[in-house]
Design an enzyme around this catalytic site. Structure first.
Site, PDB file in Angstrom:
ATOM      1  N   HIS A  74       0.751  -1.205  -0.009  1.00 30.96           N
ATOM      2  CA  HIS A  74       0.198  -0.033   0.055  1.00 30.96           C
ATOM      3  C   HIS A  74       0.740   1.093  -0.121  1.00 30.96           C
ATOM      4  O   HIS A  74       2.099   1.055   0.130  1.00 30.96           O
ATOM      5  CB  HIS A  74      -0.851  -0.023   1.188  1.00 30.96           C
ATOM      6  CG  HIS A  74      -0.160  -0.071   2.621  1.00 30.96           C
ATOM      7  ND1 HIS A  74      -0.185  -1.140   3.287  1.00 30.96           N
ATOM      8  CD2 HIS A  74       0.303   1.174   3.231  1.00 30.96           C
ATOM      9  CE1 HIS A  74       0.644  -0.632   4.586  1.00 30.96           C
ATOM     10  NE2 HIS A  74       0.956   0.566   4.184  1.00 30.96           N
TER      11      HIS A  74
HETATM   12  P1  TYD Z   1      -1.504  -2.746   7.499  1.00 29.09           P
HETATM   13  O1  TYD Z   1      -0.962  -1.341   7.874  1.00 29.09           O
HETATM   14  O2  TYD Z   1      -2.355  -2.920   6.405  1.00 29.09           O
HETATM   15  O3  TYD Z   1      -0.661  -3.697   7.628  1.00 29.09           O
HETATM   16  P2  TYD Z   1       0.702  -4.015   6.875  1.00 29.09           P
HETATM   17  O4  TYD Z   1       1.003  -3.051   5.749  1.00 29.09           O
HETATM   18  O5  TYD Z   1       1.792  -4.304   7.996  1.00 29.09           O
HETATM   19  O6  TYD Z   1       0.520  -5.503   6.077  1.00 29.09           O
HETATM   20  O7  TYD Z   1      -2.445  -3.100   8.751  1.00 29.09           O
HETATM   21  C1  TYD Z   1      -3.059  -4.454   9.095  1.00 29.09           C
HETATM   22  C2  TYD Z   1      -4.222  -4.350   9.917  1.00 29.09           C
HETATM   23  O8  TYD Z   1      -3.838  -3.759  11.078  1.00 29.09           O
HETATM   24  C3  TYD Z   1      -5.180  -3.452   9.426  1.00 29.09           C
HETATM   25  O9  TYD Z   1      -6.542  -3.865   9.206  1.00 29.09           O
HETATM   26  C4  TYD Z   1      -5.369  -2.241  10.277  1.00 29.09           C
HETATM   27  C5  TYD Z   1      -4.727  -2.684  11.555  1.00 29.09           C
HETATM   28  N1  TYD Z   1      -3.985  -1.550  12.283  1.00 29.09           N
HETATM   29  C6  TYD Z   1      -4.471  -0.821  13.240  1.00 29.09           C
HETATM   30  O10 TYD Z   1      -5.492  -1.165  13.784  1.00 29.09           O
HETATM   31  N2  TYD Z   1      -3.608   0.298  13.722  1.00 29.09           N
HETATM   32  C7  TYD Z   1      -2.241   0.498  13.134  1.00 29.09           C
HETATM   33  O11 TYD Z   1      -1.473   1.413  13.716  1.00 29.09           O
HETATM   34  C8  TYD Z   1      -1.835  -0.278  12.110  1.00 29.09           C
HETATM   35  C9  TYD Z   1      -0.611  -0.062  11.425  1.00 29.09           C
HETATM   36  C10 TYD Z   1      -2.700  -1.324  11.507  1.00 29.09           C
END
Ligand code: TYD
Length: 145
Positions: free
Chosen positions: A62
């Site tokens: 992303h």
């Molecule tokens: P995401 O940032 O998409 O993970 P990555 O980039 O590491 O693969 O986040 C995964 C899930 O975690 C998403 O559904 C939202 C949750 N999340 C939070 O609730 N708070 C946060 O600070 C972060 C970074 C993610």
């Protein structure tokens, strides 16, 4: 166009930098302390970390509209792939005193996590799903208007 919109559309991977973080060396072990505006160019509003990552998994996939981040391999090692719509680079992180500063408007993927690794993230804003761009086609179009 607001400044933040401009950063999103104009940012490149060359705005993302490896930052050397300070180390207090002791015979009994080291300490690294990260202070807003002293060691990194933004105010820290949130800290989170990825851990217990199963072998072969990839994270990220992303971009962010407004968020500035610093990624640190607090334990183990992993790779970060960065893409700005034109240029790509892969950064290998494997030391707790090295940070990768990422600006808004950069598509990132985290991969090749070593066993037991920990990805520490310092972020400039609280969590907000609206700040994410998770659609790759939409991202590349927005960057190449
Ligand atoms: P995401 O940032 O998409 O993970 P990555 O980039 O590491 O693969 O986040 C995964 C899930 O975690 C998403 O559904 C939202 C949750 N999340 C939070 O609730 N708070 C946060 O600070 C972060 C970074 C993610």
């Amino acid at each position: 166009m607001s400044l933040l919109t401009m950063i999103f559309s104009k940012s490149t991977i060359f705005d993302c930098e490896i930052l050397q973080l300070p180390v207090v060396h002791k015979q009994s072990g080291n300490i690294t302390s990260i202070n807003s505006f002293e060691n990194i160019p933004f105010d820290i509003k949130r800290i989170y970390y990825l851990y217990d990552i199963p072998g072969g998994e990839e994270r990220g996939g992303h971009a962010h509209r407004n968020l500035f981040q610093l990624l640190v391999a607090a334990g183990g090692a992993f790779e970060v792939s960065l893409f700005d719509g034109v240029n790509r680079k892969i950064v290998h992180l494997d030391r707790p005193n090295i940070g990768l500063y990422i600006v808004p408007g950069i598509w990132r993927e985290l991969l090749n996590f070593s066993s037991g690794s920990i990805c520490l993230v310092l972020a400039s804003l609280p969590y907000s799903e609206e700040d994410y761009i998770r659609d790759y086609t939409y991202f590349t179009r927005s960057k190449n208007l």
